[in-house]
Design a protein around this motif. Structure first.
Motif, PDB file in Angstrom:
ATOM      1  N   ARG A  56     -43.848  -1.186  40.289  1.00 30.24           N
ATOM      2  CA  ARG A  56     -42.845  -0.232  39.807  1.00 30.24           C
ATOM      3  C   ARG A  56     -41.435  -0.687  40.180  1.00 30.24           C
ATOM      4  O   ARG A  56     -40.547   0.127  40.402  1.00 30.24           O
ATOM      5  CB  ARG A  56     -43.108   1.147  40.410  1.00 30.24           C
ATOM      6  CG  ARG A  56     -44.510   1.671  40.161  1.00 30.24           C
ATOM      7  CD  ARG A  56     -44.699   2.142  38.745  1.00 30.24           C
ATOM      8  NE  ARG A  56     -46.116   2.194  38.387  1.00 30.24           N
ATOM      9  CZ  ARG A  56     -46.565   2.649  37.232  1.00 30.24           C
ATOM     10  NH1 ARG A  56     -45.720   3.087  36.322  1.00 30.24           N
ATOM     11  NH2 ARG A  56     -47.852   2.643  36.960  1.00 30.24           N
ATOM     12  N   SER A  57     -41.230  -1.976  40.204  1.00 32.76           N
ATOM     13  CA  SER A  57     -39.928  -2.519  40.554  1.00 32.76           C
ATOM     14  C   SER A  57     -38.975  -2.400  39.374  1.00 32.76           C
ATOM     15  O   SER A  57     -39.404  -2.211  38.227  1.00 32.76           O
ATOM     16  CB  SER A  57     -40.074  -3.992  40.944  1.00 32.76           C
ATOM     17  OG  SER A  57     -40.532  -4.736  39.820  1.00 32.76           O
ATOM     18  N   ARG A  72     -34.832   7.886  37.891  1.00 30.38           N
ATOM     19  CA  ARG A  72     -35.732   8.680  38.736  1.00 30.38           C
ATOM     20  C   ARG A  72     -35.050   9.949  39.229  1.00 30.38           C
ATOM     21  O   ARG A  72     -35.706  10.994  39.384  1.00 30.38           O
ATOM     22  CB  ARG A  72     -36.210   7.814  39.903  1.00 30.38           C
ATOM     23  CG  ARG A  72     -37.217   6.766  39.459  1.00 30.38           C
ATOM     24  CD  ARG A  72     -37.497   5.724  40.512  1.00 30.38           C
ATOM     25  NE  ARG A  72     -38.618   4.863  40.123  1.00 30.38           N
ATOM     26  CZ  ARG A  72     -38.932   3.736  40.736  1.00 30.38           C
ATOM     27  NH1 ARG A  72     -38.213   3.329  41.771  1.00 30.38           N
ATOM     28  NH2 ARG A  72     -39.971   3.014  40.336  1.00 30.38           N
ATOM     29  N   ILE A 123     -40.419  13.933  45.434  1.00 36.68           N
ATOM     30  CA  ILE A 123     -40.904  12.543  45.412  1.00 36.68           C
ATOM     31  C   ILE A 123     -40.011  11.689  44.521  1.00 36.68           C
ATOM     32  O   ILE A 123     -39.588  10.589  44.895  1.00 36.68           O
ATOM     33  CB  ILE A 123     -42.366  12.493  44.937  1.00 36.68           C
ATOM     34  CG1 ILE A 123     -43.280  13.140  45.989  1.00 36.68           C
ATOM     35  CG2 ILE A 123     -42.790  11.053  44.674  1.00 36.68           C
ATOM     36  CD1 ILE A 123     -44.715  13.291  45.529  1.00 36.68           C
ATOM     37  N   SER A 126     -36.684  11.129  46.203  1.00 32.77           N
ATOM     38  CA  SER A 126     -36.782  10.189  47.321  1.00 32.77           C
ATOM     39  C   SER A 126     -36.906   8.753  46.817  1.00 32.77           C
ATOM     40  O   SER A 126     -36.235   7.844  47.330  1.00 32.77           O
ATOM     41  CB  SER A 126     -37.992  10.543  48.201  1.00 32.77           C
ATOM     42  OG  SER A 126     -37.860  11.837  48.745  1.00 32.77           O
ATOM     43  N   VAL A 127     -37.752   8.541  45.800  1.00 37.91           N
ATOM     44  CA  VAL A 127     -37.918   7.191  45.259  1.00 37.91           C
ATOM     45  C   VAL A 127     -36.618   6.710  44.620  1.00 37.91           C
ATOM     46  O   VAL A 127     -36.218   5.553  44.780  1.00 37.91           O
ATOM     47  CB  VAL A 127     -39.076   7.169  44.244  1.00 37.91           C
ATOM     48  CG1 VAL A 127     -39.174   5.818  43.560  1.00 37.91           C
ATOM     49  CG2 VAL A 127     -40.398   7.493  44.930  1.00 37.91           C
ATOM     50  N   ARG A 130     -34.141   5.917  47.348  1.00 35.87           N
ATOM     51  CA  ARG A 130     -34.554   4.679  48.037  1.00 35.87           C
ATOM     52  C   ARG A 130     -34.159   3.459  47.215  1.00 35.87           C
ATOM     53  O   ARG A 130     -33.756   2.422  47.761  1.00 35.87           O
ATOM     54  CB  ARG A 130     -36.069   4.703  48.260  1.00 35.87           C
ATOM     55  CG  ARG A 130     -36.678   3.381  48.705  1.00 35.87           C
ATOM     56  CD  ARG A 130     -36.159   2.945  50.062  1.00 35.87           C
ATOM     57  NE  ARG A 130     -36.707   1.662  50.443  1.00 35.87           N
ATOM     58  CZ  ARG A 130     -36.162   0.488  50.128  1.00 35.87           C
ATOM     59  NH1 ARG A 130     -35.045   0.443  49.410  1.00 35.87           N
ATOM     60  NH2 ARG A 130     -36.706  -0.643  50.540  1.00 35.87           N
ATOM     61  N   THR A 131     -34.238   3.556  45.902  1.00 33.07           N
ATOM     62  CA  THR A 131     -33.856   2.438  45.034  1.00 33.07           C
ATOM     63  C   THR A 131     -32.356   2.191  45.092  1.00 33.07           C
ATOM     64  O   THR A 131     -31.908   1.043  44.988  1.00 33.07           O
ATOM     65  CB  THR A 131     -34.273   2.736  43.583  1.00 33.07           C
ATOM     66  OG1 THR A 131     -35.674   3.048  43.551  1.00 33.07           O
ATOM     67  CG2 THR A 131     -34.027   1.541  42.682  1.00 33.07           C
ATOM     68  N   TRP A 142     -36.333   4.677  53.542  1.00 32.22           N
ATOM     69  CA  TRP A 142     -37.227   5.761  53.109  1.00 32.22           C
ATOM     70  C   TRP A 142     -36.938   7.051  53.871  1.00 32.22           C
ATOM     71  O   TRP A 142     -36.930   8.139  53.275  1.00 32.22           O
ATOM     72  CB  TRP A 142     -38.690   5.356  53.315  1.00 32.22           C
ATOM     73  CG  TRP A 142     -39.252   4.557  52.186  1.00 32.22           C
ATOM     74  CD1 TRP A 142     -39.674   3.268  52.201  1.00 32.22           C
ATOM     75  CD2 TRP A 142     -39.451   5.016  50.845  1.00 32.22           C
ATOM     76  NE1 TRP A 142     -40.111   2.887  50.961  1.00 32.22           N
ATOM     77  CE2 TRP A 142     -39.992   3.930  50.112  1.00 32.22           C
ATOM     78  CE3 TRP A 142     -39.201   6.220  50.189  1.00 32.22           C
ATOM     79  CZ2 TRP A 142     -40.300   4.028  48.764  1.00 32.22           C
ATOM     80  CZ3 TRP A 142     -39.515   6.323  48.840  1.00 32.22           C
ATOM     81  CH2 TRP A 142     -40.064   5.243  48.141  1.00 32.22           C
TER      82      TRP A 142
END
Length: 370
Positions: A56-57, A72, A123, A126-127, A130-131, A142
């Motif tokens: 999922r990069s 996201r 979620i 957060s993702v 984080r990216t 994280w």
């Protein structure tokens, strides 16, 4: 369902940049399965295992880290909005029309789904964070992302809890005008490669027919809402009295029913521009000032309109409901089943609008299936 359709579902689980290659490979494997002596079901299972385990990069999505992170975050906003819709539905649907046990189950069920939506939103947030965070140590990044996401969601929940009613009373009266203005003015990408999401049924119907159906649907909902507010709900709350007698009693007790009726009618009138907007698209198509209203925009605007209209019934009926409660010493909740029905429709439409409202605007176009 055919194996090809199952493969189509697996392809949708893949990041955008990987879809064309794997679609071609999997469909080719299905075609060659009889010659290879491989069960088609095994190919489908392998496709889903591969899709769920795919990287999922940003590169896998064909995006930069910033583009993927903000996408996201947009999905996080969509999930948080979905949670708000579910909470509103759980609060407003039961009313007084549904049996107590069933009303409780509805509230608990929708509240549980709202919690799930909040978790998905946290979620996704957060993702996404984080990216975007330029922190070299993954664990620190994280922890920061999760902390920011949870704190932001908590602040948003407090703000909504404190100001939800006042915002509803201020904005609910002109929600129809707001939806129409956004539909007309919100920028839209003209290149199909930049608007990859599938409009589905509206695309098969065409823009003009979709707009006509949207106008008819909103008109029907508006008629039901006005009848609910001014006729069905008062009669359900004060059984045994004719409608004229109910309004006469309100007048005699100084509750000024004309003000409540006028408030409801002004609210209903604020939705007429959106209906007329859809009718204009149905007649002339998306041209000139209507250029942004293609079938995708029409469908999503109609869903958003239904959601605001259904939830706005609470706002439109607030004044008359309080007059009935004070005059007859009853509660102010909806007693007619039509209110629960309108709110249920608003909940379903709102969820659909939230989860489909934001297209993937930065991904490249997919290659056609081989």
């Amino acid at each position: 369902m055919s194996a090809e359709r199952w493969i189509g579902g697996a392809v949708l689980l893949l990041p955008g940049a990987l879809r064309p290659r794997f679609r071609e490979e999997w469909l080719g494997s299905l075609r060659d399965a009889p010659e290879l002596g491989v069960a088609r079901a095994a190919i489908v299972r392998g496709a889903y295992a591969t899709a769920l385990g795919a990287p999922r990069s940003p590169a896998a999505f064909g995006l930069t880290p910033g583009e993927l992170g903000f996408r996201r975050l947009r999905w996080a906003a969509a999930w948080f909005a979905t949670a708000l819709v579910l909470l509103n539905g759980g609060w407003l649907i039961p009313g007084e029309a549904l049996p107590g046990t069933f009303a409780g189950l509805v509230s608990i069920g929708l509240g549980g789904l709202a919690v799930v939506a909040l978790v998905f939103g946290a979620i996704a947030a957060s993702v996404g964070l984080r990216t975007l965070l330029p922190v070299p140590r993954p664990l620190v990044a994280w922890l920061l992302a999760i902390g920011i996401a949870v704190a932001g969601a908590s602040v948003l929940a407090v703000v909504l809890a404190l100001f939800a009613l006042s915002f509803a009373l201020m904005l609910g009266l002109v929600a129809g005008l707001g939806v129409a203005a956004v539909a007309l003015a919100w920028p839209i990408a003209r290149d199909p490669a930049l608007r990859r999401t599938t409009p589905g049924i509206p695309a098969r119907l065409g823009t003009r027919l979709s707009a006509l159906l949207a106008a008819l649907t909103l008109t029907a909902a508006l008629v039901v809402a006005v009848l609910h507010l001014l006729v069905w709900n008062p009669m359900a709350k004060v059984p045994g009295l004719e409608l004229g007698a109910i309004y006469a009693e309100l007048e005699a007790r100084g509750e000024m029913p004309a003000a409540g009726v006028g408030f409801a009618l002004v609210w209903a009138a604020s939705w007429l521009p959106l209906v007329l907007l859809f009718l204009a698209v149905a007649v002339v198509g998306p041209r000139g000032i209507l250029r942004n209203l293609d079938e995708r925009r029409v469908a999503r605007t109609a869903l958003t309109g239904l959601a605001f209209l259904g939830f706005g019934v609470f706002v439109a009926g607030f004044s008359l409901g309080m007059s009935l409660a004070d005059a007859f010493m009853i509660s102010g909740g909806d007693a007619a089943l039509s209110g629960a029905l309108l709110t249920a429709v608003a909940t379903v439409a709102g969820i659909a609008a939230c989860l489909r409202i934001i297209p993937h605007t930065t991904a490249p176009a997919e290659a056609p299936a081989a």
